[in-house]
Design an enzyme around this catalytic site. Sequence first.
Site, short mmCIF file in Angstrom:
data_model
loop_
_atom_site.label_atom_id
_atom_site.label_comp_id
_atom_site.label_asym_id
_atom_site.label_seq_id
_atom_site.Cartn_x
_atom_site.Cartn_y
_atom_site.Cartn_z
N ILE A 47 5.02 36.52 57.01
CA ILE A 47 4.94 35.69 55.80
C ILE A 47 5.85 34.48 55.95
O ILE A 47 5.46 33.35 55.64
CB ILE A 47 5.31 36.51 54.54
CG1 ILE A 47 4.29 37.62 54.30
CG2 ILE A 47 5.38 35.59 53.32
CD1 ILE A 47 4.63 38.52 53.13
N ASP A 73 17.37 36.24 59.01
CA ASP A 73 16.56 37.37 59.48
C ASP A 73 17.45 38.25 60.35
O ASP A 73 18.30 37.74 61.09
CB ASP A 73 15.35 36.88 60.27
CG ASP A 73 14.24 37.92 60.32
OD1 ASP A 73 13.16 37.66 59.77
OD2 ASP A 73 14.47 39.00 60.91
N ASN A 160 8.56 43.94 48.79
CA ASN A 160 8.15 45.03 47.90
C ASN A 160 9.09 46.24 47.97
O ASN A 160 9.69 46.49 49.00
CB ASN A 160 6.72 45.45 48.23
CG ASN A 160 5.71 44.43 47.77
OD1 ASN A 160 5.82 43.90 46.67
ND2 ASN A 160 4.72 44.14 48.60
N ASP A 188 -1.30 38.01 42.91
CA ASP A 188 -2.28 38.75 42.11
C ASP A 188 -3.04 37.80 41.18
O ASP A 188 -4.25 37.92 40.98
CB ASP A 188 -1.58 39.83 41.30
CG ASP A 188 -0.69 40.70 42.16
OD1 ASP A 188 -1.20 41.32 43.11
OD2 ASP A 188 0.53 40.74 41.91
N ARG A 191 -5.51 35.92 43.22
CA ARG A 191 -6.60 36.82 43.57
C ARG A 191 -7.56 36.99 42.39
O ARG A 191 -8.80 36.99 42.56
CB ARG A 191 -6.05 38.19 43.98
CG ARG A 191 -5.38 38.22 45.35
CD ARG A 191 -4.60 39.50 45.55
NE ARG A 191 -4.13 39.63 46.94
CZ ARG A 191 -3.23 40.53 47.35
NH1 ARG A 191 -2.70 41.37 46.48
NH2 ARG A 191 -2.88 40.58 48.62
N HIS A 216 3.92 44.60 40.31
CA HIS A 216 3.13 44.22 41.49
C HIS A 216 2.84 45.49 42.27
O HIS A 216 3.47 45.79 43.28
CB HIS A 216 3.88 43.21 42.34
CG HIS A 216 3.17 42.84 43.61
ND1 HIS A 216 1.95 42.20 43.62
CD2 HIS A 216 3.51 43.04 44.90
CE1 HIS A 216 1.57 42.02 44.87
NE2 HIS A 216 2.49 42.52 45.67
#
Length: 354
Positions: A47, A73, A160, A188, A191, A216
């Site tokens: 991502i 990271d 998440n 969402d 979508r 979510h």
Amino acid sequence: YRKMDNKQFTRLHTITAHLAQPINLMTIQTTSNEPIRVLVTGAAGQIGYALIPLIAGGKMFGPNQPVILHLFDIAEEPLRGVVMEIQDCGYPLVAGIVHSQDPAITFEGIHYAILIGAFPRKKGMLRKDLLEKNAGIFKSTGQWIQQYASPDVKTLVVGNPANTNCLITKHYAPNLPAKNFSCLTRLDFNRAKGQIALQSGAHVDDVKNVIIWGNHSATQYPDVTKATVNGIPVVEAINDIQYLQNEFIETIQKRGAAIIQSRGLGSALSASKAITDHIHDWHFGTKPGEWVSMGVVSDGSYGVPEGLVFSFPVVIENGQYEIVQGLQIDEFSQTMLDNTTNELLEEKAQALRE
């Protein structure tokens, strides 16, 4: 002109010709803007890799706004490769790159924090196990944001479970405004607009004011009872309540899993676009007469417990969102809201268990 010699005439002609050239206000604006410092955690992941070009290319903050990328990271060597690629792209808007595994360096002075990095759910792992793993990550992240970031930093949690990870982050940054924390449900929302456009045969831009309520997760409620297609209520334009209350909802709830099933990887392209949309609208505001969906800290609206991170319809102006008030909630919708609220309450109890 008659009293001028040739040299004076030439000089006057040169000056007037220069003044006649159009002034490039875009260039002036670009060079006068202070860079926005944008943190991306999990920057070497798929991502992050898809998102960074959208930030660097001006899609998030506009074509005249310089940015300084703060990249974090735990995978140090892959991150180094991402940095080399950004350098090789020669983005005019990238005024600098900060990359380090030291949060005192990477989080310093940031204006926006996009938190993608999270512990992934592995085979056989229960949801409560995932919550426990991520609680530690987002506890530290919240502390770093409070300690090092700009005091008006705006935080978007993507990793998440996004709602509860956002709750944890906010919990451990108590000195920062609750309204500056959000989680991603724009994916969402996008979508849902896409599916309504496909079903109705309309262009996606003609679909307005769908709502994503709640978590979510598979309990989210994609609500089209207030949405329109070309100004016509969706329930009239599609005129299939069975579809709208069953297949449509399930498609949005399970879309991420369907993409993983098809490509063997999670949603990166669509997620990075949704992140860009979310931050863009938070920064510039929503269009008149339209709302978007954001996971935000509840103020008690629509009976959602105060302090829960819950997706609501919001309008945004001058960098501040407001939850849309006064929408009528029918019996079916209330049942859906109750289900997703209960799941979030369970997650909160699990995540903040000391």
